[in-house]
Structures are given as structure tokens and as C-alpha cells.
Design a protein around this motif. Structure first.
Motif, PDB file in Angstrom:
ATOM      1  N   ALA B 138     -18.166  19.288   0.733  1.00  0.00           N
ATOM      2  CA  ALA B 138     -19.123  20.249   0.177  1.00  0.00           C
ATOM      3  C   ALA B 138     -19.718  21.089   1.302  1.00  0.00           C
ATOM      4  O   ALA B 138     -19.856  22.317   1.177  1.00  0.00           O
ATOM      5  CB  ALA B 138     -20.221  19.507  -0.587  1.00  0.00           C
ATOM      6  N   ASN B 139     -20.037  20.427   2.415  1.00  0.00           N
ATOM      7  CA  ASN B 139     -20.598  21.143   3.550  1.00  0.00           C
ATOM      8  C   ASN B 139     -19.581  22.131   4.133  1.00  0.00           C
ATOM      9  O   ASN B 139     -19.903  23.282   4.412  1.00  0.00           O
ATOM     10  CB  ASN B 139     -21.037  20.124   4.605  1.00  0.00           C
ATOM     11  N   GLY B 140     -18.358  21.663   4.289  1.00  0.00           N
ATOM     12  CA  GLY B 140     -17.310  22.536   4.831  1.00  0.00           C
ATOM     13  C   GLY B 140     -17.046  23.729   3.934  1.00  0.00           C
ATOM     14  O   GLY B 140     -16.955  24.878   4.386  1.00  0.00           O
ATOM     15  N   ARG B 141     -16.929  23.478   2.625  1.00  0.00           N
ATOM     16  CA  ARG B 141     -16.662  24.568   1.669  1.00  0.00           C
ATOM     17  C   ARG B 141     -17.779  25.613   1.707  1.00  0.00           C
ATOM     18  O   ARG B 141     -17.508  26.818   1.663  1.00  0.00           O
ATOM     19  CB  ARG B 141     -16.558  24.022   0.247  1.00  0.00           C
ATOM     20  N   LEU B 142     -19.030  25.137   1.752  1.00  0.00           N
ATOM     21  CA  LEU B 142     -20.153  26.074   1.780  1.00  0.00           C
ATOM     22  C   LEU B 142     -20.107  26.921   3.045  1.00  0.00           C
ATOM     23  O   LEU B 142     -20.301  28.134   3.010  1.00  0.00           O
ATOM     24  CB  LEU B 142     -21.477  25.307   1.699  1.00  0.00           C
ATOM     25  N   CYS B 143     -19.860  26.248   4.161  1.00  0.00           N
ATOM     26  CA  CYS B 143     -19.865  26.932   5.461  1.00  0.00           C
ATOM     27  C   CYS B 143     -18.789  28.007   5.503  1.00  0.00           C
ATOM     28  O   CYS B 143     -19.062  29.173   5.778  1.00  0.00           O
ATOM     29  CB  CYS B 143     -19.644  25.901   6.566  1.00  0.00           C
ATOM     30  N   TYR B 144     -17.544  27.607   5.231  1.00  0.00           N
ATOM     31  CA  TYR B 144     -16.435  28.554   5.369  1.00  0.00           C
ATOM     32  C   TYR B 144     -16.433  29.564   4.225  1.00  0.00           C
ATOM     33  O   TYR B 144     -16.001  30.703   4.390  1.00  0.00           O
ATOM     34  CB  TYR B 144     -15.117  27.794   5.455  1.00  0.00           C
ATOM     35  N   GLY B 145     -16.893  29.144   3.058  1.00  0.00           N
ATOM     36  CA  GLY B 145     -17.011  30.076   1.944  1.00  0.00           C
ATOM     37  C   GLY B 145     -18.029  31.164   2.252  1.00  0.00           C
ATOM     38  O   GLY B 145     -17.809  32.343   1.953  1.00  0.00           O
ATOM     39  N   GLY B 513     -21.624  28.194  -3.786  1.00  0.00           N
ATOM     40  CA  GLY B 513     -20.397  28.849  -3.305  1.00  0.00           C
ATOM     41  C   GLY B 513     -20.051  30.074  -4.132  1.00  0.00           C
ATOM     42  O   GLY B 513     -19.650  31.111  -3.599  1.00  0.00           O
ATOM     43  N   HIS B 514     -20.213  29.974  -5.460  1.00  0.00           N
ATOM     44  CA  HIS B 514     -19.981  31.138  -6.331  1.00  0.00           C
ATOM     45  C   HIS B 514     -20.875  32.303  -5.926  1.00  0.00           C
ATOM     46  O   HIS B 514     -20.452  33.455  -5.969  1.00  0.00           O
ATOM     47  CB  HIS B 514     -20.274  30.783  -7.797  1.00  0.00           C
ATOM     48  N   ARG B 515     -22.086  31.987  -5.547  1.00  0.00           N
ATOM     49  CA  ARG B 515     -23.019  33.064  -5.181  1.00  0.00           C
ATOM     50  C   ARG B 515     -22.714  33.617  -3.784  1.00  0.00           C
ATOM     51  O   ARG B 515     -22.944  34.782  -3.514  1.00  0.00           O
ATOM     52  CB  ARG B 515     -24.453  32.554  -5.254  1.00  0.00           C
TER      53      ARG B 515
END
Lengths: 110, 749
Positions: B138-145, B513-515
Motif C-alpha cells: 500500500a505504501n509503495g503503490r501510494l508513493c509511486y502512484g 491512489g485514485h485521487r
């Protein structure tokens, strides 16, 4: 009716406290009260590179051998959760036979 | 052979027992834990979680469970749980908050983060985490997203597991673990498996720590099946007391010890010539290097008698199969990569690689992007990747894990060099009280941030001191998720409604992430994400749990012989040479010494004799206790009762020398500061060493500054500098110098 008890191979008991807390949760015991309690024996040195450092779980007056669980086909909460897998539940005469020539076994009849 | 998994047995994932409903699940954070044991969650007719039991059908823990999961209802229903999003209503450090909606929280975060992105670049927002597990993706997805390349943790040298991972990926191309039959659903009964003749427990106490997906009591299972035991530890743990050989090592000298073993093994010809010849690279150069660390000299360095080191090295090398269960002590030496490399060489030159009962290579189960993965990093533009913090100083980071270097992040937060950092997303991390070195410096760095968001299940000292928005996460019975590390994959099944308005880290990763960037999270919700990462199982999340909820991939030994180890499908190991590189090309091209070496801890009796006169005791820390996971669980009554106060282990002779007694409160002091601990007089520690608890704070005390839950007086990290190893990995968290003296009257308990 056959007597029931707990056989504990305390040579490998690591003192992880899972038996204590599983029992407290099963019975809803308050902090400081136990249906089974671990005794720590050691550490002290008993020779070159040899240590006395053992744990032995001891059932208390409040142990009821989880009669309700056993009636449902389950193991007592302490036996079920013992992380070192050193606790056995069963008929005392059968458990006594399991001791054989093994060292550091304790048979409790709560 | 078919795998007799719960999946094949078609076990139900939910059923009723009398008045109670039972939900089969896997225990992954929060609260924090590396394991993911199988659990049965009992709920009553009101939907309340009343009891947690170990799942006897789950091969991983086989019904067993530690006290922290047994006490889980006290965690989930604790009155201090964070129940709704809040924004700060006063100054940082004041404990004043205003309840807000998730919409307002998301809107504020997006507005702020996007503002910094526009003005300073996406890299001006860093995304850091603690040691949660299904939080990682979740942290990785948020960061790179979001578009930042800066995902990391706030720990000097990222000195927890990551150094061992980096070391193994660099030199072997994979990760290896001690084989305790954990890949086989039938476990110890599987005929393919055989117990190790000898297990080395090195720098950890796995029966308490249960680190890295390794259920510590497997070692005890193997002892009961005949495995001999060698323990390398400064403390007489229970395992050390039961070991065939216990090496009471001076903290921080693990590399010297491993090199001394190699000296014995190579000089006495106890290595596996065939394996070395066929499958390794650089043995001759290793042998030359090892000759610089003769066992006689290393005995003086490690404080362990030469004949004991020799006996241990011989016992290990003459046992086959043999395995090493290693721990954090390797990571928490400043030169941790060469330390890990030396230990790796031990099991490599003895040919214990990927054989039953040896050290087995391991992959993410079904390639599921949960605990490890890409998480969208590869889609970042090259110029963004190149701005990852620490790359210039620590080139090894280019080839391994795409982490930003933690010490360099803190420097950047303080100095705007190489560029300004404006905001921090801090997930499941109580960095000030737990993993961060020098918390005063870390707090200064946080205070320079314009905006800080924390997400956790409890309010921590770090949140009170630093956060502007405080988001409530969930405990695992409140959420759906996936447990996916190494041996198997399993469903985390929601058993109760969230206690408050909290959301799972997974849901937040998708919704936020959508936002940030809808393209980065093309999933409508968390379960759809889980479906996508389960592709390799050919099942959906729902199908998997209907089928029993635990799935084991087939396991093969000696994968390097069967072309199952390398990414390109060739025979050999997943390194440039196809061999295990005892002399590492990855280190060489990163400007690092390609061979293992030992370096004294920065402050030690040998490296700083003058400092040692002033601070004449070696100080170590970090040993785990049964009832807590790092700084967690301090507010859980039944667990706190097991360890009500922060202790320091002091040998009775040392107590006498310094005029302190069992039960006294003392100051532990070095040139950086001092912290309080209560003395536990015990022979388990060398008289020249003391061992202090870590991760302490008092949730029952005043939250607001200057108290911060009473953290400052007991925060061990005040004694630790931000000072990583040459590779950017490793730091001396466990090998310091100190003096001790009694807390004076009027200084409180």
C-alpha cells in the motif's frame, strides 16, 4: 470414569506464555489469575557450558481441563496453543505410559 | 506428490459453533507481526470478536499461537483505538485534534501533496513505513502512484532485514531461509524433507521475535527431531542454554565470527569442493581474504575462546544438511552487507544451498505483489527514478531494492539538499519512539515539514509530535487482505465491522491512489486489487477463500540445477555469473569491496579506547519480549502485565561494581544522551555488556509535549546516531558504549 490429565515434556518448554494467556482468554480470568502458570527455574550455571534454565507450566485450582472444549472435540486451550508443542491431554494411565524412559516429563492431574 | 493443503481439503472459511460464528483468517498487521499465522476468529451474535484461536489446519503454525494474537480482542476494542480521521487543531506537539471526514482528509492530502508536486516536484513528498506487512504494498503503490521515487523507512541504514535482503539478492540473486519443512503443507511428515543435522541460530531469538515469516518454534520442532543447535548471541537465551554450543559474542562482531568460522572451514578443508567448483565464483579470493581473519585473532575480537569457535565451525561444517537462522544482529552492524556476505559464505561453501534441511531459496508466493513487488516503480519516468534520494552516495541502491536511503532522507528534510522535502506520509510507524536513531534530530527534520500524515491503529508519540492529519487504520479482523510472504499465500478475512470509521491500508491505497493518479490504481477497490495480484493462482480472492484460504506453491529443491532459479530460465543462480558470487560483482560495480570484511563498531572497546574509559560498558539493545511487537502493545493490559516497565539486563558483578541493584532505576548514558531503565540483574549477560529494552513509551501518560507519552526519558534511540554503513545499509543499533548510574531522588521512576 478415567482420570484425565496433562502430560508436559518440559525439556522443550520455552516459557512462551501462550498456555497462560490462552487459558485466561478461554475462561475470562482477570490479569494476575491463571488456570495454568509457568514456573521459571534458572538460569544458573551447573557446570562448564551447562545451564539450568527451564520452564514448567503448572495447572492451578482454576484449571478445569477445558471440559466444554473437550466435549466439542477440541483440545484444552493450553494444549491447542502451546508453541513448542510439548503438552498432551488424555487419560492419565495412557499418558503415564508415554513417559517411558523420557526425561523431564511432568504429568499433572488438575 | 499432491499438496495436502486446506485448499485441497475444501475447508470452510466461515461456520457456526453454538452461538458463535467462526471466521478462518490469517493474522497480518495491524497490530504488527511478520508471520501471518492461521487464525480462527470467534464472533458472537452481536458481531463482536470474542476470541482468537490458532488454526490447526494451517500448516504454518499448526494451531499454535503467540500471546499477542491470543490477546487480540483487547487490541481491537481498546478505548484508545483511533476511530476516525482527525486534523490537528493546535500546534504540533499539542494533543489537540478535530474530527474530520475521510473526504476532507483525502481532499486536504491531495491538495497539499499536489501543491508540493507542482512547486517542488513529486519527490518532495516521501512515503515511509514501519514494519507492518500488508502495509508494504500500500505504501509503495501510494508513493509511486503519486509519482515520488522516495519510499523508505525512518531507520538509520534501513537496518532491519533490508541489509540481509540486499546482501543476498546481490550475491545469490535470491533470498534464502533455513528449511524447517515450511514449504510443505504436510510439514515434518513430508518425505521430501529431512531435519537439519545442525541449526545455527545467529543473532536472534526466533522463539520470541518470529521475524521475517519464520515461525521461531520451528527451531524447537527440529531440536525435538534431532537437530543439533549452535547459538551465536551475547545473551544466554533459552535456546542458548539448550544449545550444543553457545558462543557468547561481543555485540557487533558477527562478521569477525563468521570470518573466523570460514578460516577454520577453509584451512581444514571442511568445505564442499564439488559445490564450490560448480556453483560459486571467487572462492580463491574469498580464501585469501579469510586468511586475514585468523581464528586466533578473531577470538580476541569476539570475546569467544578460540577452541569454542573452532568447535562450532567444525560442528557446522561436518553436519549436512545444516542451516542458519539469522537475525537482526547482522543488519544492526554498520558494515552489515559484508557481515551478511560472510554468513552467506558459510552455508554456501559447505554446499548447504537449496537442499532439504539446508538453506532454501524462496520466492514471493505466486509472484503476488504484496510484501514484495514493483508496485508501479518501473512506470516512473527515468528522470524521476534518478532523483531517488541516496542514489549518488550509495550506488548499490541502483541495482537492488528501489529504496530511498533513510539517513539521506533525514538529511534532505533538514537541509533541502539535494532538494527540498515538504511532506511525509508515515504509515504504521512510530519512528520517534521505535526505529529512528537520534529522535531529537528526527523530530527537527519532521518539524521542517510543511505537512505530515500518519496512519495507524493507535495514536503514537510520533503522531502527537509530528502529524497534521491522523488517519485510523484497522486491525486484521476488521478487514479483507492477503497474507503473502515466502512459503504460502492466504486470505485475511474480515470477521467484524470496523470498530470506528477506520479503513484498511489497502482501501486507503486504492481510494487515495485514485485521487493521486487513477492510472496508477486501475482497480475499483481492495478486493479487485487482490484479484489482480492472485493472477498466478488462477483464482480470485473470493474463490481462494471459498476453497480454504491457504495456498502453497509446489516446492522444488536444487532449483539451480533445474533452471528454476534464474529469471531468464537458464540453469544456475540469478546472478550475472549464474553462480553464487562469494566475490560479488554487484558490490564491485557499486564501488564496494567485493569480499566480506569485518569492521569494529564505530564506538567500541577496541576502536575508541579513550571513549571506552569514560563509557566502560558495551551496550546492546533490541531483544524481543513475548508481549510486544517493537513499540506496539504497550497499552494492552494483559500483555503490559508481562513487562510493565522498560528493563535493562545487568550482570550481578556489574551491578556490584556500579552500586546498582535488581529493581533499581538507572540512567544509561553515553555522549549523546541518557535514558532510564529498571535493572534486571541476571547472569544471562556478560559482565562487560548490558542489554536494554527498545521501543518504550507510556500510553497512559500525558500525550502532549514535553511528555509525548513519557517517551523522552525511556527512548533508547537517544543513544544511537544516524550513521549508516558504506553501502547505505546497516547501522550500529546494537553495539554502543555507555556508563550507568542510579536515578537520583526526585528524578522520578
Amino acid at each position: 470414569m478415567a482420570r484425565l490429565g496433562l502430560l508436559i515434556n518440559y525439556r522443550y518448554c520455552t516459557g512462551c506464555h501462550s498456555c497462560e494467556v490462552a487459558c485466561q482468554m478461554e475462561q475470562g480470568l482477570p490479569i494476575g489469575q491463571f488456570g495454568i502458570k509457568i514456573a521459571e527455574i534458572g538460569p544458573w550455571k551447573i557446570g562448564e557450558d551447562r545451564w539450568q534454565y527451564s520452564y514448567v507450566p503448572i495447572p492451578t485450582e482454576q484449571c478445569n481441563l477445558c471440559g466444554k472444549r473437550v466435549a466439542q472435540g477440541k483440545l484444552p486451550a493450553c494444549v491447542h496453543h502451546c508453541q513448542a508443542a510439548v503438552m498432551r491431554y488424555g487419560k492419565v494411565d495412557e499418558l503415564a505410559k508415554e513417559i517411558g524412559d523420557k526425561r523431564q516429563m511432568a504429568l499433572f492431574t488438575p | 506428490m499432491s499438496n495436502d493443503t486446506p485448499l485441497q481439503k475444501k475447508l470452510p472459511w466461515r461456520w457456526t459453533e453454538g452461538d458463535l460464528t467462526v471466521t478462518r483468517s490469517n493474522a497480518w498487521s495491524g497490530p504488527g507481526c511478520h508471520e501471518g499465522c492461521g487464525v480462527l476468529l470467534y464472533t458472537d451474535s452481536a458481531g463482536t470478536l470474542v476470541k482468537v484461536e490458532g488454526d490447526p489446519e494451517n500448516p504454518f503454525n499448526q494451531g499454535r499461537l503467540c500471546v499477542r494474537c491470543l490477546a487480540l480482542p483487547e487490541v481491537t476494542y481498546h478505548p484508545d483505538r483511533l476511530l476516525f480521521p482527525q486534523k490537528r487543531a493546535g500546534e504540533r506537539g499539542e494533543d489537540k485534534w478535530e474530527r474530520i471526514s475521510w473526504e476532507e482528509a483525502y481532499d486536504t492530502i491531495v491538495e497539499k501533496f499536489n501543491g508540493y508536486k507542482e512547486e517542488f516536484g513529486a519527490e518532495s513528498v516521501v512515503f515511509c513505513q514501519g514494519t507492518g506487512r500488508d502495509v508494504t504494498w500500500a505504501n509503495g503503490r501510494l508513493c509511486y502512484g503519486f509519482g515520488s521515487p522516495n519510499s523508505s523507512d525512518f531507520q538509520s541504514g534501513m537496518a532491519c532485514y533490508l541489509p540481509r535482503l540486499a546482501s543476498l539478492y546481490a550475491t545469490t540473486g535470491n533470498f534464502l531461509v533455513a528449511d524447517c519443512s515450511q514449504y510443505f503443507p504436510a510439514r515434518y511428515d513430508d518425505p521430501r524433507w529431512t531435519p537439519s543435522e545442525c541449526i545455527v541460530v545467529w543473532g536472534c531469538n526466533p522463539i520470541i521475535s518470529n521475524a521475517d515469516g519464520f515461525f521461531g518454534h520451528w527451531v524447537v520442532d527440529c531440536m525435538q527431531r534431532g537437530s543439533k543447535l549452535i547459538v551465536v548471541d551475547p545473551r544466554l537465551t533459552w535456546l542458548a542454554a539448550k544449545a550444543d554450543i553457545w558462543l557468547q559474542i561481543r555485540p557487533g562482531t558477527d562478521a569477525a565470527m563468521a570470518l573466523a568460522w570460514l578460516d577454520v572451514i577453509i584451512r581444514e578443508g571442511l568445505y564442499d569442493e564439488d559445490f564450490v567448483e560448480k556453483w560459486t565464483l571467487g572462492f580463491d579470493r574469498l580464501a585469501e581474504r579469510v586468511a586475514e581473519y585468523p581464528v586466533a585473532e578473531m577470538a580476541k575480537v569476539t570475546w569467544v575462546p578460540q577452541e569454542k569457535i573452532e568447535a562450532a565451525a567444525r560442528m557446522f561444517a561436518k553436519s549436512k544438511p545444516a542451516a542458519v537462522q539469522w537475525g537482526l544482529a547482522i543488519d544492526m552492524t554498520k558494515e552489515s552487507l559484508p557481515a551478511g556476505q560472510a554468513v552467506t559464505a558459510l552455508w554456501t561453501v559447505t554446499g548447504n544451498v537449496d537442499i532439504p534441511g539446508g538453506m532454501i531459496t524462496t520466492f514471493l508466493p505466486y509472484g503476488a505483489d504484496i510484501w514484495g513487488g514493483d508496485w508501479g516503480y518501473s512506470h516512473l519516468p527515468k528522470e524521476t527514478k534518478d532523483r531517488r534520494i541516496g542514489l549518488d552516495k550509495y550506488p548499490l541502491l541502483r541495482w537492488g531494492l528501489p529504496l530511498a536511503q533513510a539517513d539521506e532522507i533525514v538529511e534532505a528534510m533538514l537541509t533541502d539538499d539535494p532538494y527540498p522535502i515538504k511532506a511525509v506520509w508515515l504509515q504504521a510507524s512510530n519512528a520517534l519512539a521505535c526505529m529512528g536513531a537520534d529522535p531529537e534530530k528526527l523530530l527537527k527534520a519532521f518539524r521542517r515539514m510543511e505537512f505530515v500524515v500518519t496512519i495507524d491503529i493507535f495514536k503514537t508519540p510520533t503522531a502527537v509530535a509530528c502529524a497534521d492529519i491522523l488517519l485510523p487504520a484497522l486491525t486484521f479482523p476488521e478487514k479483507d487482505g492477503l497474507r503473502a510472504v515466502w512459503y504460502h499465500i492466504g486470505n485475511i478475512n474480515k470477521a467484524i465491522e470496523p470498530v470506528g470509521e477506520g479503513k484498511s491500508d489497502a482501501t486507503v491505497a486504492i481510494e487515495l491512489g485514485h485521487r493521486f493518479n487513477p492510472d496508477s490504481v486501475p482497480w475499483t477497490g481492495a478486493v479487485e486489487y487482490f484479484d489482480s495480484v492472485l493472477e498466478g493462482t488462477e483464482m480470485t480472492f473470493e474463490e481462494m477463500r471459498e476453497a480454504g484460504g491457504v495456498l502453497y506453491p509446489d516446492y522444488e529443491y536444487k532449483k539451480y540445477e533445474k533452471a528454476l532459479e534464474r529469471a531468464d530460465g537458464e540453469i544456475g543462480f540469478n546472478t550475472p555469473s549464474g553462480r553464487i558470487e562469494l566475490c560479488s560483482s554487484a558490490y564491485e560495480r557499486s564501488g564496494l569491496d567485493p569480499l566480506p570484511y569485518f569492521e569494529e563498531p564505530t564506538e567500541s572497546p577496541l576502536s575508541t579506547p579513550d571513549l571506552y574509559k569514560e563509557y566502560p560498558i558495551v551496550l546492546t539493545s533490541g531483544a524481543r519480549t513475548w508481549g510486544s511487537f517493537h513499540s506496539e502493545h504497550r497499552q494492552i493490559p494483559i500483555l503490559r502485565a508481562m513487562r510493565p516497565e522498560p528493563l535493562v539486563e545487568v550482570h550481578p558483578e556489574t551491578c556490584e561494581r556500579y552500586g546498582v541493584a535488581d529493581g533499581d532505576w538507572i540512567w544509561i548514558e553515553n555522549h549523546r544522551g541518557r535514558v532510564k531503565r529498571k535493572v534486571h540483574a541476571t547472569q544471562i549477560i556478560d559482565p562487560r555488556v548490558i542489554n536494554a529494552d527498545h521501543g518504550w513509551w507510556y500510553p497512559e501518560q500525558e500525550a502532549a509535549e514535553p511528555s509525548l507519552y513519557g517517551m523522552w526519558d525511556v527512548n533508547f534511540n537517544k543513544l544511537i546516531p544516524w550513521d549508516p554503513g558504506r553501502s547505505g545499509f546497516g547501522a550500529n543499533y546494537k553495539s554502543l558504549l555507555c556508563k550507568i548510574y542510579k536515578v537520583a531522588d526526585g528524578e522520578g521512576a
